[in-house]
Every structure is written in structure tokens, then in C-alpha cells.
Design a protein around this motif. Structure first.
Motif, PDB file in Angstrom:
ATOM      1  N   SER A 255       0.673  -1.302  -0.013  1.00  0.00           N
ATOM      2  CA  SER A 255      -0.019  -0.192   0.025  1.00  0.00           C
ATOM      3  C   SER A 255       0.875   1.246   0.077  1.00  0.00           C
ATOM      4  O   SER A 255       0.696   2.311  -0.739  1.00  0.00           O
ATOM      5  CB  SER A 255      -0.842  -0.096   1.321  1.00  0.00           C
ATOM      6  OG  SER A 255      -1.776   1.157   1.458  1.00  0.00           O
ATOM      7  N   LEU A 256       1.817   1.103   0.792  1.00  0.00           N
ATOM      8  CA  LEU A 256       2.774   2.333   0.876  1.00  0.00           C
ATOM      9  C   LEU A 256       3.653   2.543  -0.616  1.00  0.00           C
ATOM     10  O   LEU A 256       4.119   3.655  -0.760  1.00  0.00           O
ATOM     11  CB  LEU A 256       3.878   2.199   1.963  1.00  0.00           C
ATOM     12  CG  LEU A 256       4.861   3.093   2.540  1.00  0.00           C
ATOM     13  CD1 LEU A 256       4.076   4.564   2.527  1.00  0.00           C
ATOM     14  CD2 LEU A 256       5.543   2.814   3.684  1.00  0.00           C
ATOM     15  N   GLU A 257       3.497   1.476  -1.389  1.00  0.00           N
ATOM     16  CA  GLU A 257       4.302   1.470  -2.490  1.00  0.00           C
ATOM     17  C   GLU A 257       3.222   2.150  -3.646  1.00  0.00           C
ATOM     18  O   GLU A 257       3.538   2.172  -4.707  1.00  0.00           O
ATOM     19  CB  GLU A 257       4.906   0.269  -3.026  1.00  0.00           C
ATOM     20  CG  GLU A 257       6.393  -0.118  -2.295  1.00  0.00           C
ATOM     21  CD  GLU A 257       6.828  -1.391  -2.667  1.00  0.00           C
ATOM     22  OE1 GLU A 257       6.422  -1.974  -3.636  1.00  0.00           O
ATOM     23  OE2 GLU A 257       7.727  -1.848  -1.910  1.00  0.00           O
ATOM     24  N   GLY A 258       2.061   2.289  -2.972  1.00  0.00           N
ATOM     25  CA  GLY A 258       1.091   2.884  -4.148  1.00  0.00           C
ATOM     26  C   GLY A 258       0.190   1.726  -4.692  1.00  0.00           C
ATOM     27  O   GLY A 258      -0.170   2.082  -5.757  1.00  0.00           O
TER      28      GLY A 258
END
Ligand code: FMN
Ligand code: SF4
Ligand code: FES
Lengths: 444, 156
Positions: free
Chosen positions: A176-179
Motif C-alpha cells: 500500500s505504501l508503494e502505491g
């Protein structure tokens, strides 16, 4: 009344310390200075000596986790510290109070962690529903920016989630943090080797990180004197459900359920009696009133057949129908399944549907068998623990309250006859088509 | 002159080692600027600003409950119905909102003023029932509090 040492919430006088000057005046950032004067290996050794173990649910030793992150000279990629502030496990609301009341002690812990694993970047992944918490942290960070010596060459980024329980699972969080969509990764490789942007990464819970500061405030030896062997220090217990004084309580590990629910929480209201307790968030197996003297520490809860999990203690009185409880818990996992593996995506839906059939009085003995058989077939077949959590929770309700399930089948109706405290429970309105995947129909 | 969405997304990109990480914050910004949901135009703006395809944006947005691909009302009322709130009477709170707002849970009122939803645990179980109004949490809401809350929302 049990002893109540305040370590995580130390020097707050029951309130919040959101002003940097005030935090410093009360001894803030002394722990950071101590840690920065030590070599990273010595910082990690101090944590190992403290016995601190992760507060996010898995209880993994924090020092050992950081020791797994390769030294920069061995793996010349950027290193990352990622803080899990996605708090979404039903029954758990402690990280939120930590961020609101001691934002600087939390951020101080982030900087100690960054020093320990040689990270220049810290990402705090905070659940999207936490608006005020985000603002408090943003303001705290702005105040720290005005004093360059605190952050040094470390950047702390606050990253907001957007509503998905699964993003609390560490590899889904990294996706999620990587989009990307928040779907868990297969392990290995573990985040310590290939985490965020395929670089060495440590993922730690908010309370764990805040407790890192505490360890350096007190020293490992003093810290380890609190709590019990194997579960040192305090824990911020979230107490909710049918209890007179719900709320967050910081208490030493090892106090009993009785002390928490009765002495601290004031007992069960309205003259009702205690029926069940979920001790560590909705993913943990249920306990009964007979387990009331169980100490709340890792080993004791394992012995009792449950788990300390996230220390979210849900108290349930005798008005609650356990089949309805199962339905609501199962709906949650069904809704939050990321859809990646079939036993979880389909199995959680089956569990909800079979439980509903039992509740409606349409089930016979074979449905009860089918319920347990579906639990069995979910267990151990999923990529991440989410699917298992539903199976473990539901199977525990049947195991501990078998007669009540049986009675639904025999009577052909709910024995509570509309008077259960969960009567009319409502699924999340976005259940169908949740997280971008349609749920298959279940054969009737 | 106010900054354009494009400019603000460029600032977000700069925060991350990999610009793709800016997609969630960018979608959140775009949603705020487009009345609480992501119409195709908003998805295209985000996609262009981050140099990804609109399909990538849809794939990501569709995963997250707080990102919306359908229009919502001007005010968003979400009631937690998970265990601890349910034990405190969340069902009755939802019913009261349905009655006062004249809309069923999961739907938007005909005049577009309100969307009412039931949601999963909001991380406030000790202060049940928790109701999020435009993402701001009201704590310890009972069914009797609902008429006053709705009156306040209609007046605002
Ligand atoms: C489905 C699922 C949800 C989780 N949610 C959270 C969460 O909201 N917060 C959290 O800290 N850990 C959560 N975890 C645990 C994390 O994967 C991870 O173990 C934890 O963040 C590690 O931090 P710790 O070592 O400090 O406990 C979750 C795990 C699973 C499987
Ligand atoms: S167990 Fe469920 S949530 Fe976990 S990866 Fe599989 S489908 Fe996704
Ligand atoms: S159950 Fe409602 S906030 Fe957690």
C-alpha cells in the motif's frame, strides 16, 4: 486495585503533551540522546535485554527484529523504518490514544529506531480514519523541524491509509505504501531483507516504538522489572463491551482478567453476568467466565487456549447470542479479505452464511459439521493470517459454547427469541463488492 | 491564485523515494476537490500528474473503502456496527439515523445532502457507539442523540 505504573503515558498527568517545549521540560528527548551516544548494536542489545516484544499482535522481540536488518556495509541500499499505525483490529483503540497523548514520545522512539537500523527515512502508515491523530502528529513534527538537532538527517513521513484492515498486515502495508492495492506478499523474502522498495525494512507497531523510548528512559534493567517473565513491561489494554468503565488502561503484563474487568473496569453493568471475553482483539479465541483468573501475558493466554493479540479486551455479558457474535465477526473478515487466496475469500463468506442459517433456524446437524469443516479447510491454507483469524474465532465460539449452537439447531430458532444484545446486527454497507472483488454466491 | 491539483500532487511526489507512493495521498486530494468522490476526470488528473494510467488509479482506488468511485452525499454519516459498538446499541443508532435522515443505510438521500453508511471498527470501541461524520468521530452516541445531531447537520 492493582498497581498502575505509567510508562508509555509517563509524565502526562492524565492529559496530553503536544507542546515540544513542555515535553522537553518534562525530560523529553533525553532517551534519544542516550541512544544516539550508543552504537546501533548496543541499542539493539539494550532492547533485547529489556525483553520488549511487539505490541502489534505477533509479540516478536523488537530487538531481534532490528538485528535481522543487515548493516549498511553488507547491503548498500537505503534502510527504512516503517511504523504500523493502521490500528483496525476490532476491540483495539490504544495506538490512537498514544498518538494523541504522547506524540513526542512516539516520534522519539521513531528516531531511536532509525538510529538502530541505520535508516534515514521513517514512514508512519496511519489509518485514514484517524484525522485528529494525523493532525496531532503533523503539528508535533512541525515543531520538531523548527529544532534541527532533533531530526538530524532523518526524514519522517506521515502516510495516510484509505480504509482497508488488511493494510495492517505488514507486507500488505508495504504494498500500500508503494502505491498499490494492499495485498499481502509471500514470505520469504522478509521485510528485513526486502521490504519497502525491495530494501531492508523494519515494521513496528506504534506502542512498540513508543515503548522503545521508555526502555531508554528507564534503562533495560529497570524496565524488565515491570510485568512478568516472558512478558516484561506494561501494556496499554483497550477495554470495551459490557463493562462499567471502558477505556484504555496501561497496566503491567500479568494482571488478571478479573483485576482488569472488575477492579479497574468496574465490572459488568446493569446486574448482568459475565459470559465471555475476547482477550486480544477479534482475531483471538474467546474465553469464558471460568477463565476470569487468567493473567494477561503472552504465555498465560496461550495456556488458556487464546492469545494476547493486540490486547483489545472485549467483555460480553449473558444477553449476547454467540451465533450472532460469530456472524458479525465473520462478516468483518469477509469484508476485509483482500481476495488473493480462495480459502479466505470464499471460506469467510461460507462461514457467515452457514452461521446465518443456524441463527435463522434453518440448519440441521450437518450444517454445524460443515461449519467446523470449513474452519478446518481455511486453517493453514492462506497466505496471511486474516483467513485463519476468522476460522479460529468462529471455531472457538463453537468449542466454548457448543450447547448454544446445538440449541439453535434443535429448537429451529434462536433461543434468545429476539432479546440478544446483538439482535439486528448490521453488516458494513460496503460488504458486497468490497475491496474491488465480488464475492461468489454460496450454494444454498 | 490557489495551487492547482497538479501542483499539489507534484509536491506529494517529492516526499517519496518512488513517486508511485504518492498515489493514495493524491487520490485523497483529488477526492476532496471533487465533492467526496473520484469521477473519471479526477482519476485522469491524478493519472496524468503521476504518469500512470487511469486504469492504475481505478485499480488502486477500488481496493480502499475510503476512496469512492460513485457519488456521495454532501455530508457523510458512517456508524460503526462492529462488536463493541453493536453491544452498545449501534443497531438502534443506525435506525435512528435512517428515520431522521429519511434514507437507508448504504444509500444517499434524494436531495444529495446525506449518505448514510454502516462501517467496520473505527478504533473507538471504548467510546461506543462511534459515528464518523465527514471523517470526524463522535463518541458515545446513543439513539437519543441522533435527532439533535441531524438537526445540527441540517442547520450547518
Ligand atoms: C490481518 C492483519 C492485520 C494486522 N493489523 C495490524 C495493525 O493494525 N497494527 C499493527 O501494529 N499490527 C497489525 N498486524 C501485525 C503486523 O503484521 C506486524 O506483525 C506488526 O505491525 C509488527 O509490529 P510489532 O513487532 O511492533 O508488533 C496485523 C496482522 C494481520 C495479519
Ligand atoms: S488470507 Fe485473505 S487477506 Fe490474507 S492474503 Fe489471503 S485472501 Fe488476502
Ligand atoms: S467496534 Fe465500533 S469503534 Fe471499534
Amino acid at each position: 486495585m492493582p498497581e498502575r505504573p505509567e510508562l508509555v503515558f509517563a509524565r502526562t498527568d492524565g492529559g496530553a503533551v503536544t507542546d515540544l517545549e513542555e515535553y522537553v521540560a518534562r525530560g523529553g528527548f533525553v532517551a534519544l540522546a542516550k541512544a544516539r551516544a550508543m552504537e546501533p548494536d548496543a541499542v539493539i542489545a539494550e532492547l533485547e535485554a529489556s525483553g520488549l516484544r511487539g505490541r502489534g499482535g505477533a509479540f516478536f522481540p523488537t530487538g531481534r527484529k532490528w538485528a535481522f536488518v543487515p548493516k549498511p556495509d553488507r547491503l548498500a541500499k537505503p534502510h527504512y523504518l516503517v511504523v504500523n499505525a493502521d490500528e483496525s483490529e476490532p476491540g483495539t483503540f490504544k495506538d490512537r490514544e498514544i498518538m494523541l497523548r504522547v506524540p513526542f514520545r512516539f516520534l522519539e522512539g521513531c528516531l531511536i529506531g532509525a538510529h538502530a537500523i541505520a535508516a534515514k527515512h521513517v514512514f508512519v502508515y496511519i489509518r485514514g480514519e484517524y484525522e485528529r491523530e494525523f493532525e496531532v502528529l503533523r503539528s508535533a513534527l512541525e515543531q520538531m523541524h523548527a529544532r534541527g538537532d532533533l531530526l538530524g538527517d532523518v526524514t519522517i513521513v506521515l502516510h495516510r491509509g484509505a480504509g482497508a484492515y488488511i493494510c495492517g498486515e505488514e507486507t500488505a502495508l508495504l504494498e500500500s505504501l508503494e502505491g498499490k492495492r494492499g495485498q499481502p506478499r509471500t514470505k520469504p523474502p522478509f521485510p528485513a531483507i526486502a521490504g519497502l522498495y525491495a530494501a531492508p525494512t523494519a515494521v513496528n507497531n506504534v506502542e512498540s516504538i513508543t515503548t522503545v523510548t521508555v526502555v531508554f528512559e528507564l534503562g533495560a534493567e529497570e524496565y524488565a522489572k515491570v510485568g512478568v517473565e516472558g512478558s516484561t513491561g506494561t501494556r496499554v489494554f483497550s477495554l470495551s463491551g459490557n463493562v462499567v468503565r471502558p477505556g484504555n488502561y496501561e497496566l503491567p503484563h500479568g494482571i488478571t482478567l478479573r483485576e482488569l474487568i472488575y477492579d479497574v473496569g468496574g465490572g459488568v453493568p446493569n446486574g448482568r453476568s459475565l459470559k465471555a471475553v475476547i482477550p486480544g482483539g477479534s482475531s483471538t479465541p474467546v474465553l469464558t467466565a471460568d477463565d476470569i483468573d487468567t493473567p494477561l501475558d503472552f504465555d498465560s493466554l496461550v495456556r488458556a487456549g487464546s492469545s494476547i493479540g493486540s490486547a483489545g479486551v472485549i467483555v460480553i455479558d449473558d444477553r449476547c447470542c454467540m451465533v450472532q457474535l460469530g456472524i458479525r465477526v465473520s462478516q468483518f473478515y469477509e469484508h476485509e479479505s483482500c481476495g488473493k487466496c480462495t480459502p479466505c475469500r470464499v471460506g469467510t463468506r461460507w462461514l457467515t452464511q452457514i452461521l446465518q442459517k443456524i441463527e435463522d433456524g434453518r440448519a440441521d446437524q450437518s450444517d454445524l459439521d460443515l461449519l467446523l469443516s470449513v474452519c478446518d479447510r481455511i486453517l493453514g491454507t492462506c497466505l496471511c493470517p486474516l483467513g485463519d483469524s476468522d476460522a479460529i474465532a468462529v471455531a472457538s465460539y463453537v468449542a466454548r459454547f457448543r450447547d448454544e449452537f446445538q440449541e439453535h439447531v434443535h429448537l429451529g430458532r434462536c433461543p434468545f427469541e429476539g432479546a440478544s444484545s446483538l439482535e439486528g446486527i448490521l453488516a458494513p454497507s460496503a460488504l458486497h463488492g468490497a475491496h474491488g472483488h465480488e464475492h461468489e454466491a454460496v450454494p444454498a | 491564485m490557489s495551487e492547482t491539483l497538479h501542483d499539489r500532487i507534484q509536491e506529494l511526489r517529492a516526499v517519496y523515494p518512488d513517486p508511485r507512493s504518492a498515489i493514495l495521498p493524491a487520490l485523497r486530494l483529488a477526492q476532496e476537490e471533487h465533492g467526496g468522490w473520484l469521477p473519471p476526470a479526477a482519476l485522469r488528473e491524478v493519472a496524468d500528474s503521476l504518469e500512470v494510467t487511469p486504469a492504475t488509479c481505478v485499480a488502486v482506488a477500488s481496493f480502499y473503502d475510503q476512496l469512492r468511485l460513485e457519488p456521495v452525499g454532501r455530508r457523510l454519516v458512517e456508524v460503526c456496527t462492529n462488536i463493541s459498538c453493536a453491544l452498545a446499541g449501534a443497531q438502534q443508532v443506525v435506525e435512528a439515523f435512517e428515520r431522521e435522515l429519511g434514507v437507508e443505510a448504504g444509500a444517499t438521500s434524494a436531495d444529495g445532502a446525506f449518505t448514510l453508511g454502516t462501517v467496520e471498527c473505527l478504533g473507538g470501541c471504548g467510546w461506543a457507539t462511534v459515528v464518523a461524520i465527514d471523517n470526524r468521530h463522535r463518541l458515545r452516541v446513543t439513539k437519543d442523540d441522533v435527532p439533535a445531531i441531524v438537526e445540527e447537520l441540517r442547520g450547518a
